[in-house]
Scaffold this active site. Sequence first.
Site, PDB file in Angstrom:
ATOM      1  N   GLY A  46      43.810   4.926   3.073  1.00  0.00           N
ATOM      2  CA  GLY A  46      44.080   5.150   1.658  1.00  0.00           C
ATOM      3  C   GLY A  46      44.874   4.011   1.064  1.00  0.00           C
ATOM      4  N   ASP A  88      56.300  14.485 -10.448  1.00  0.00           N
ATOM      5  CA  ASP A  88      54.943  13.938 -10.616  1.00  0.00           C
ATOM      6  C   ASP A  88      53.917  14.855  -9.940  1.00  0.00           C
ATOM      7  OD1 ASP A  88      53.029  12.239 -11.549  1.00  0.00           O
ATOM      8  OD2 ASP A  88      53.305  10.713 -10.011  1.00  0.00           O
ATOM      9  N   LYS A 135      52.707   5.241   5.464  1.00  0.00           N
ATOM     10  CA  LYS A 135      52.586   4.607   4.145  1.00  0.00           C
ATOM     11  C   LYS A 135      53.450   3.355   4.149  1.00  0.00           C
ATOM     12  CE  LYS A 135      52.124   6.905   0.402  1.00  0.00           C
ATOM     13  NZ  LYS A 135      52.283   7.801  -0.763  1.00  0.00           N
TER      14      LYS A 135
END
Length: 649
Positions: free
Chosen positions: A16, A132, A38
């Site tokens: 991703g 968010d 990440k």
Amino acid sequence: MSRVLAGRYELLEQIGEGGMAVVYKSRDKLLNRYVAIKILKPEFIKDLKLVENFKKESQAAASLVHSNIVGVYDVGREGNINYIVMELVEGKILSDIIKDEGPLDYKRAIDIGQQIAAGLSCAHKNHIIHKDVKPHNVLVTKDGVAKITDFGIAKFVDNATIVGNADTVMGSVHYFSPEQARGGYVDEKSDIYSLGIVMYEMITGKVPFDGDNPVTVALMHMNNDILPPSQVVSGVPPILEQIIMKATDKIQVNRFKSADEMMEALKNVDLISSIVGNSVYLGSRSGEGSRAYGNSEPEEEPGTVPIEGSTGKVDKKDKNKGGKKKVRLNKVKVTAIVVALICAIPVSGLIYHLVSNWGANGEITVPDLAGKTVAEAKEELDALGLTLEEGDTVYDSEYDEGQIVSQNPDADSKVKKGKVVVVSISKGAKEGTVPNIVGKSYEDAVYLIKKYGYEVGDVTIGESDMPKDTVISQTPEAEDEAKPGKSIDFVVSGGESDTVAMPKLLGLTLEKAKEELKAVGLTLGETSEGTSEAYGQGQIMWQQIAAGETVDKGEAINVKVSTGTEVSGPKSVALDVDFSNAKNLVFFLTVTVSDESGTRNIFTREQRLKEQGSEVISLSGTGQGTVTVLFDNDVEMKKNVNFNTGEID
């Protein structure tokens, strides 16, 4: 050759990419499990504020442990690489599900909405606001489990993001609240608003506000009324529509008080729709189904609803031949009660007279009835002057059939004498519902698995601070639906691990090496000396066990310390060059050294592969100077070098 971070996280493949980070499927060599890592993109590593927030806020998110939140296991930095180690979720992003399958069936949307609310509830109770909430930040597993990701992580500004003062990221424009648009006070109810927008999109297949630019959409959130979902698509239960409209109210205090309250409201959509129908809930547009409870007696007085077996005021003429009492309640009042129970609309006076029986003998603390039988609970309540009323019977895998699952009022509530306590009673686990075995002993876990018709699957041992042989995780997870006979895999605690990953000591001083070893439970063994052109005087030039290898706790590690080079004149210094910031998979490396004797190239456009990870380069020179490293034609680093001491800064 794959890259390994911190000596334990092996990067396998990119899965991703977002505005500010790239995500890799990786393997944790220490715990032998797959994780998602990440990594902050190289172009942001010079933004010190962003990097610090990336680390600090991710550490806060790591404190959240919930089945509807993507777990954050570790946060770290190696060289110029800033990374977060997370739970690897096999499934789809909710935004893709909506794009491919939307509008979603309302029952599926309710299920996902409840799970998101449950995750937000956990975060809010830990004083963390997501800021968010959007479909792009919700992952849905193959088994239908929704997991929120990116908790508390600083967001990069793109063309769908609004920022406040000092470039503080406030949220994605299509989902954020009016107060976020104004730069006002943001709290838990801002997340509730965003969840309401997500529910709206799942139900209708589109967001309520869209425009040519973020500012236009932001103004719509502040000023425009949301078009009710039922005017976009058909088949939306009125109660669900009201829940969505309540969650997205422009005034914060008018929304649900908490994520828990919204979750409970969603749980009761089908129940309330079956009671009041589709047209009485706060008015009707269709004109159909005008009766609240489906009264089949045309001779009843207009505006009343018969309720059998109630304890309210009874009209003598309503007693039937069988002696049953029939209570007449105005439809509007009945609907108001239902609305109050589900959406927290204040009608406390009406509820006071209809469902309470208050005394004047002081306050009583309601006992905890969970797990008790009805007979046991009734005896306990009678002794306190309280009354038990049996409510719903529900499926539950934690409590056996006949045991009480929940109660209203809650345990430890203060009530008056004579108060009615309504209890829900377990009818056992629903067939096909996986029991919860986490926290159970191995023997209890096997018993529960077989009790509910499943098979014991693979049992593995994992590192944990939980007692030995205690279940620390299971697959499928508790409350998941699975056919009887399916195998349930689980991991039991083997106690704390007796092994650790060997840290990198090369280039460190002896004192620093001692600190690194002590931090992971190792000790410094024998030290020896030797000359080295790659490592300066006082730096470790050799370690007994290579970095990243598994070693038993408590083991003594032998090292060799450099005395520098014996050669007079130019001296050598080791420079560790990290390839992770290279823009291309294959790139040209140039290394230039300037010292008291002049400027020269160590390497001139030599080809390197990014996947090699890094390279230790020996720099030779005299006195003080500089070293410049270029990837292709871009300057990657420029550092000062003291060839006399071997220091690089």
